[in-house]
Design an enzyme around this catalytic site. Structure first.
Site, PDB file in Angstrom:
ATOM      1  N   LYS A  93      32.018  46.898  -2.990  1.00  0.00           N
ATOM      2  CA  LYS A  93      32.173  47.349  -1.609  1.00  0.00           C
ATOM      3  C   LYS A  93      32.864  48.696  -1.642  1.00  0.00           C
ATOM      4  O   LYS A  93      33.873  48.879  -2.323  1.00  0.00           O
ATOM      5  CB  LYS A  93      33.055  46.327  -0.835  1.00  0.00           C
ATOM      6  CG  LYS A  93      33.290  46.692   0.601  1.00  0.00           C
ATOM      7  CD  LYS A  93      32.233  46.099   1.503  1.00  0.00           C
ATOM      8  CE  LYS A  93      32.190  46.740   2.865  1.00  0.00           C
ATOM      9  NZ  LYS A  93      31.374  47.967   2.957  1.00  0.00           N
ATOM     10  N   GLN A 114      38.981  52.086  -5.248  1.00  0.00           N
ATOM     11  CA  GLN A 114      38.491  51.088  -4.294  1.00  0.00           C
ATOM     12  C   GLN A 114      38.734  49.663  -4.796  1.00  0.00           C
ATOM     13  O   GLN A 114      38.955  48.747  -4.008  1.00  0.00           O
ATOM     14  CB  GLN A 114      36.984  51.333  -4.067  1.00  0.00           C
ATOM     15  CG  GLN A 114      36.427  50.680  -2.826  1.00  0.00           C
ATOM     16  CD  GLN A 114      36.733  51.445  -1.551  1.00  0.00           C
ATOM     17  OE1 GLN A 114      36.594  52.646  -1.514  1.00  0.00           O
ATOM     18  NE2 GLN A 114      37.135  50.744  -0.509  1.00  0.00           N
ATOM     19  N   LYS A 117      42.304  48.835  -3.824  1.00  0.00           N
ATOM     20  CA  LYS A 117      42.436  48.831  -2.363  1.00  0.00           C
ATOM     21  C   LYS A 117      41.825  47.566  -1.774  1.00  0.00           C
ATOM     22  O   LYS A 117      42.433  46.891  -0.944  1.00  0.00           O
ATOM     23  CB  LYS A 117      41.695  50.064  -1.819  1.00  0.00           C
ATOM     24  CG  LYS A 117      41.792  50.255  -0.339  1.00  0.00           C
ATOM     25  CD  LYS A 117      40.953  51.436   0.115  1.00  0.00           C
ATOM     26  CE  LYS A 117      41.292  52.683  -0.656  1.00  0.00           C
ATOM     27  NZ  LYS A 117      40.628  53.872  -0.098  1.00  0.00           N
ATOM     28  N   LYS A 129      31.506  52.760  -5.123  1.00  0.00           N
ATOM     29  CA  LYS A 129      31.456  53.969  -4.292  1.00  0.00           C
ATOM     30  C   LYS A 129      30.164  54.698  -4.605  1.00  0.00           C
ATOM     31  O   LYS A 129      29.603  54.533  -5.686  1.00  0.00           O
ATOM     32  CB  LYS A 129      32.655  54.872  -4.628  1.00  0.00           C
ATOM     33  CG  LYS A 129      32.961  55.897  -3.569  1.00  0.00           C
ATOM     34  CD  LYS A 129      33.825  55.343  -2.458  1.00  0.00           C
ATOM     35  CE  LYS A 129      33.999  56.332  -1.333  1.00  0.00           C
ATOM     36  NZ  LYS A 129      34.979  55.910  -0.335  1.00  0.00           N
ATOM     37  N   GLY A 168      30.562  53.961   5.234  1.00  0.00           N
ATOM     38  CA  GLY A 168      30.669  55.414   5.409  1.00  0.00           C
ATOM     39  C   GLY A 168      31.832  55.998   4.630  1.00  0.00           C
ATOM     40  O   GLY A 168      32.666  55.293   4.087  1.00  0.00           O
ATOM     41  N   ASP A 169      31.863  57.312   4.567  1.00  0.00           N
ATOM     42  CA  ASP A 169      32.976  58.080   3.993  1.00  0.00           C
ATOM     43  C   ASP A 169      32.760  59.508   4.504  1.00  0.00           C
ATOM     44  O   ASP A 169      32.074  59.690   5.535  1.00  0.00           O
ATOM     45  CB  ASP A 169      32.960  58.012   2.452  1.00  0.00           C
ATOM     46  CG  ASP A 169      34.226  58.585   1.823  1.00  0.00           C
ATOM     47  OD1 ASP A 169      35.278  57.938   1.890  1.00  0.00           O
ATOM     48  OD2 ASP A 169      34.180  59.706   1.286  1.00  0.00           O
ATOM     49  N   THR A 212      40.455  52.947   9.979  1.00  0.00           N
ATOM     50  CA  THR A 212      41.226  53.607   8.915  1.00  0.00           C
ATOM     51  C   THR A 212      42.415  54.360   9.508  1.00  0.00           C
ATOM     52  O   THR A 212      43.540  54.269   9.014  1.00  0.00           O
ATOM     53  CB  THR A 212      40.328  54.544   8.085  1.00  0.00           C
ATOM     54  OG1 THR A 212      39.161  53.823   7.694  1.00  0.00           O
ATOM     55  CG2 THR A 212      41.040  55.048   6.850  1.00  0.00           C
ATOM     56  N   ASN A 243      36.712  61.259  10.928  1.00  0.00           N
ATOM     57  CA  ASN A 243      36.921  59.893  11.411  1.00  0.00           C
ATOM     58  C   ASN A 243      38.371  59.424  11.246  1.00  0.00           C
ATOM     59  O   ASN A 243      38.985  58.925  12.191  1.00  0.00           O
ATOM     60  CB  ASN A 243      35.954  58.954  10.661  1.00  0.00           C
ATOM     61  CG  ASN A 243      36.233  57.499  10.972  1.00  0.00           C
ATOM     62  OD1 ASN A 243      36.940  56.812  10.239  1.00  0.00           O
ATOM     63  ND2 ASN A 243      35.722  57.022  12.092  1.00  0.00           N
ATOM     64  N   SER A 380      35.785  46.605   7.514  1.00  0.00           N
ATOM     65  CA  SER A 380      34.432  46.423   6.969  1.00  0.00           C
ATOM     66  C   SER A 380      34.271  44.982   6.475  1.00  0.00           C
ATOM     67  O   SER A 380      33.228  44.354   6.668  1.00  0.00           O
ATOM     68  CB  SER A 380      34.172  47.389   5.808  1.00  0.00           C
ATOM     69  OG  SER A 380      33.747  48.639   6.279  1.00  0.00           O
TER      70      SER A 380
HETATM   71  P1  NDP Z   1      34.822  62.880   7.810  1.00  0.00           P
HETATM   72  O1  NDP Z   1      33.599  63.450   7.188  1.00  0.00           O
HETATM   73  O2  NDP Z   1      34.726  62.198   9.106  1.00  0.00           O
HETATM   74  O3  NDP Z   1      35.930  64.047   7.947  1.00  0.00           O
HETATM   75  C1  NDP Z   1      36.385  64.743   6.832  1.00  0.00           C
HETATM   76  C2  NDP Z   1      37.379  65.783   7.305  1.00  0.00           C
HETATM   77  O4  NDP Z   1      37.991  66.377   6.149  1.00  0.00           O
HETATM   78  C3  NDP Z   1      36.747  66.915   8.070  1.00  0.00           C
HETATM   79  O5  NDP Z   1      37.670  67.459   8.958  1.00  0.00           O
HETATM   80  C4  NDP Z   1      36.421  67.921   6.949  1.00  0.00           C
HETATM   81  O6  NDP Z   1      36.336  69.268   7.403  1.00  0.00           O
HETATM   82  C5  NDP Z   1      37.616  67.755   6.040  1.00  0.00           C
HETATM   83  N1  NDP Z   1      37.222  68.039   4.654  1.00  0.00           N
HETATM   84  C6  NDP Z   1      36.278  67.403   3.913  1.00  0.00           C
HETATM   85  N2  NDP Z   1      36.172  67.957   2.706  1.00  0.00           N
HETATM   86  C7  NDP Z   1      37.062  68.956   2.677  1.00  0.00           C
HETATM   87  C8  NDP Z   1      37.433  69.899   1.696  1.00  0.00           C
HETATM   88  N3  NDP Z   1      36.840  69.923   0.478  1.00  0.00           N
HETATM   89  N4  NDP Z   1      38.429  70.777   2.011  1.00  0.00           N
HETATM   90  C9  NDP Z   1      39.023  70.746   3.230  1.00  0.00           C
HETATM   91  N5  NDP Z   1      38.707  69.877   4.202  1.00  0.00           N
HETATM   92  C10 NDP Z   1      37.742  69.007   3.931  1.00  0.00           C
HETATM   93  O7  NDP Z   1      35.462  61.939   6.688  1.00  0.00           O
HETATM   94  P2  NDP Z   1      36.498  60.735   6.871  1.00  0.00           P
HETATM   95  O8  NDP Z   1      37.471  61.056   7.944  1.00  0.00           O
HETATM   96  O9  NDP Z   1      35.722  59.484   6.924  1.00  0.00           O
HETATM   97  O10 NDP Z   1      37.232  60.748   5.443  1.00  0.00           O
HETATM   98  C11 NDP Z   1      38.394  61.550   5.199  1.00  0.00           C
HETATM   99  C12 NDP Z   1      39.114  61.019   3.978  1.00  0.00           C
HETATM  100  O11 NDP Z   1      39.507  59.658   4.220  1.00  0.00           O
HETATM  101  C13 NDP Z   1      38.308  60.979   2.679  1.00  0.00           C
HETATM  102  O12 NDP Z   1      39.166  61.192   1.588  1.00  0.00           O
HETATM  103  C14 NDP Z   1      37.796  59.554   2.640  1.00  0.00           C
HETATM  104  O13 NDP Z   1      37.484  59.137   1.333  1.00  0.00           O
HETATM  105  C15 NDP Z   1      39.004  58.815   3.181  1.00  0.00           C
HETATM  106  N6  NDP Z   1      38.735  57.498   3.709  1.00  0.00           N
HETATM  107  C16 NDP Z   1      37.847  57.303   4.739  1.00  0.00           C
HETATM  108  C17 NDP Z   1      37.637  56.047   5.234  1.00  0.00           C
HETATM  109  C18 NDP Z   1      36.771  55.786   6.421  1.00  0.00           C
HETATM  110  O14 NDP Z   1      36.754  54.647   6.898  1.00  0.00           O
HETATM  111  N7  NDP Z   1      36.070  56.771   6.969  1.00  0.00           N
HETATM  112  C19 NDP Z   1      38.285  54.867   4.625  1.00  0.00           C
HETATM  113  C20 NDP Z   1      39.248  55.180   3.614  1.00  0.00           C
HETATM  114  C21 NDP Z   1      39.411  56.450   3.165  1.00  0.00           C
HETATM  115  P3  NDP Z   1      34.883  69.940   7.566  1.00  0.00           P
HETATM  116  O15 NDP Z   1      34.280  69.327   8.778  1.00  0.00           O
HETATM  117  O16 NDP Z   1      35.193  71.392   7.728  1.00  0.00           O
HETATM  118  O17 NDP Z   1      34.124  69.635   6.314  1.00  0.00           O
END
Ligand code: NDP
Length: 448
Positions: A93, A114, A117, A129, A168-169, A212, A243, A380
């Site tokens: 997962k 993961q 976690k 992943k 998603g991620d 999250t 997100n 999830s």
């Molecule tokens: P989203 O795609 O919704 O948002 C990602 C955000 O981070 C955007 O604002 C993006 O900016 C920024 N970002 C991404 N890559 C970079 C980079 N290389 N440098 C600077 N900014 C960056 O992703 P999520 O919110 O879902 O995920 C964010 C983090 O949380 C990740 O590490 C993910 O693995 C982790 N996570 C997410 C979960 C979930 O349920 N969604 C669960 C657990 C962990 P821009 O739009 O400019 O790219």
């Protein structure tokens, strides 16, 4: 390298030689091995049965070609990945990431984290992943759909509700999950809970979108409370505006804090009046625009080009919610100098090892991602339960379960840290607590 135990040192040296070109993966491994030293010393059977040797090696790595046709009729090819890391306690997962920076090192580090976690959530889920170096930014809906269909055409033969359940991620939200689910259903001719993060009209769970970010705040609230603090009246900086960041903002505000800065990969905004999560939601989820357009809604706010400077904005609590290694030693020093009392990781491994060491040495409360952002995968897991039961729980019911899970994760991490003589070290505590359940399951199942 700070490892002292010979067994763990050998494992790390071996892996470093074999995976020298996978720095993120090695970074994640080293942090866990350092935490496990006292456990390995107390339990010799772990070495005898090769538990750690097996734990650091994914059960299966899938890599595949993803060909698709863009709107101009040109053929494009991306690389797809799924790393099925460990299935000792349940089906694999973990999310799918779509971002140009995706490579095998990043997917392996995320898959490894993961495993721990998912174990911490107490739900029966193994770790995995996946993703691709496809960049959804700037693509039309039709292009994203064709990419997702091609990706799933290959992936569908490897996953299933009892085998591997992606979610998603970064770059994978409701739109992408919908396209992926539609293609899975079409090819396999079955309607099952093979993906989570689904839309509410076809098997999704209420509160999954918020999970999250909300979970991160519930965990942080517990950590603050143990130190006699709370979010009430605190200035909070959140990096990212995706997100996790959006719903962390909403929950921080509900808990009495004020979010003064947020970012995307281009720059950050500062709004001393407090950033309204609904405006960010509109910019990012509806318009898919850049964060600087926040100034069109709130002209009194400030925009600064470049995302790293966000850690120089004065705050009491910092929640890095964008991506790995986004908060380095320089950012950590700026936070400490400005009096930040707590840092909680919403993104996966957003703080570099140097930053974490600095926080810990300066007495800044620190919540590691494995524990603090487990709320997404926890809900999830609850989505999978609802799919199996063919029932939908109310928002309040899911949110309450999420809250209870985050409190139990905090207690498990804090308790394990104390038991192994590292009181207050939630990094070690989360690694140990997550590890023990997986290790016991692996011991019971023999050499597989
Ligand atoms: P989203 O795609 O919704 O948002 C990602 C955000 O981070 C955007 O604002 C993006 O900016 C920024 N970002 C991404 N890559 C970079 C980079 N290389 N440098 C600077 N900014 C960056 O992703 P999520 O919110 O879902 O995920 C964010 C983090 O949380 C990740 O590490 C993910 O693995 C982790 N996570 C997410 C979960 C979930 O349920 N969604 C669960 C657990 C962990 P821009 O739009 O400019 O790219």
């Amino acid at each position: 390298m700070a490892l002292k135990n010979e067994y763990l040192k050998d494992i790390y040296n071996n892996l470093s030689a074999k995976s020298a070109h996978e720095p993120e993966f090695l970074q994640a491994i080293l942090e866990v091995l350092e935490s496990l030293e006292p456990v390995v010393e107390r339990r010799p059977e772990l070495e005898k049965w090769g538990i750690i040797d097996r734990l650091v090696e994914p059960e299966r790595i899938l890599q595949f070609r993803v060909p698709w046709v863009d709107d101009s009729g040109k053929v494009q090819v991306n690389r797809g990945y799924r790393v099925e890391f460990n299935s000792a306690i349940g089906p694999y997962k973990g999310g799918l990431r779509l971002h140009p920076s995706v490579n095998l090192s990043i997917i392996k580090f995320l898959g490894f984290e993961q495993v721990f976690k998912n174990s911490l959530t107490t739900l029966p889920m193994g770790g995995g992943k996946g993703g691709s170096d496809f960049d959804p930014k700037g693509k039309s809906d039709a292009e994203v759909m064709r990419f997702c269909q091609s990706f799933m055409t290959e992936l569908c033969r490897h996953i299933g509700q009892f085998t591997d359940v992606p979610a998603g991620d970064i770059g994978v939200g409701a739109r992408e999950i919908g396209f992926l689910f539609g293609q899975y259903k079409r090819i396999r001719n079955e309607f099952t809970g093979v993906l989570t993060g689904k839309g509410l009209s076809y098997g999704g769970s209420l509160a999954r979108t918020e999970a999250t970010g909300y979970g991160l705040c519930y965990f942080t609230e517990e950590m603050l409370a143990a130190a006699g603090q709370s979010f009430q009246g605190k200035r909070v900086v959140i990096s990212g505006s995706g997100n996790v960041a959006i719903y962390a903002n909403q929950k921080v505000t509900q808990l009495g804090g004020k979010v003064v800065a947020m970012s995307d990969s281009n720059g950050y905004i500062v709004d001393e009046a407090g950033i309204d999560f609904k405006v960010i939601q509109e910019i990012k989820e509806v318009k898919r625009a850049r964060i600087k357009t926040y100034l069109d809604y709130v002209p009194s706010a400030k925009y600064v080009e470049g995302c790293k400077g966000i850690w120089g904005v004065k705050c009491d609590v910092a929640l890095p919610c964008a991506t790995q290694n986004e908060l380095d030693e320089t950012g950590a020093k700026a936070l400490v100098e400005n009096g930040c009392i707590a840092v909680a990781e919403g993104a996966n491994m957003p703080c570099t090892p140097e930053a974490v060491t600095l926080f810990q040495s300066k007495g800044v409360l620190f919540a590691p991602a494995k524990a603090a952002n487990a709320g997404g995968v926890a809900v999830s897991g609850l989505e999978m339960s609802q799919n199996s039961l063919r029932l939908n729980w109310s928002f309040e019911e899911v949110d309450q379960r999420l809250h209870d899970i985050m409190v139990s994760i905090y207690n498990a991490a804090a308790g394990a840290a104390k038991e192994y003589g590292m009181e207050g070290n939630l990094v070690a505590g989360a690694n140990i607590a997550g590890f023990l359940k997986v290790a016991d399951a692996m011991l019971a199942q023999g050499i597989v």
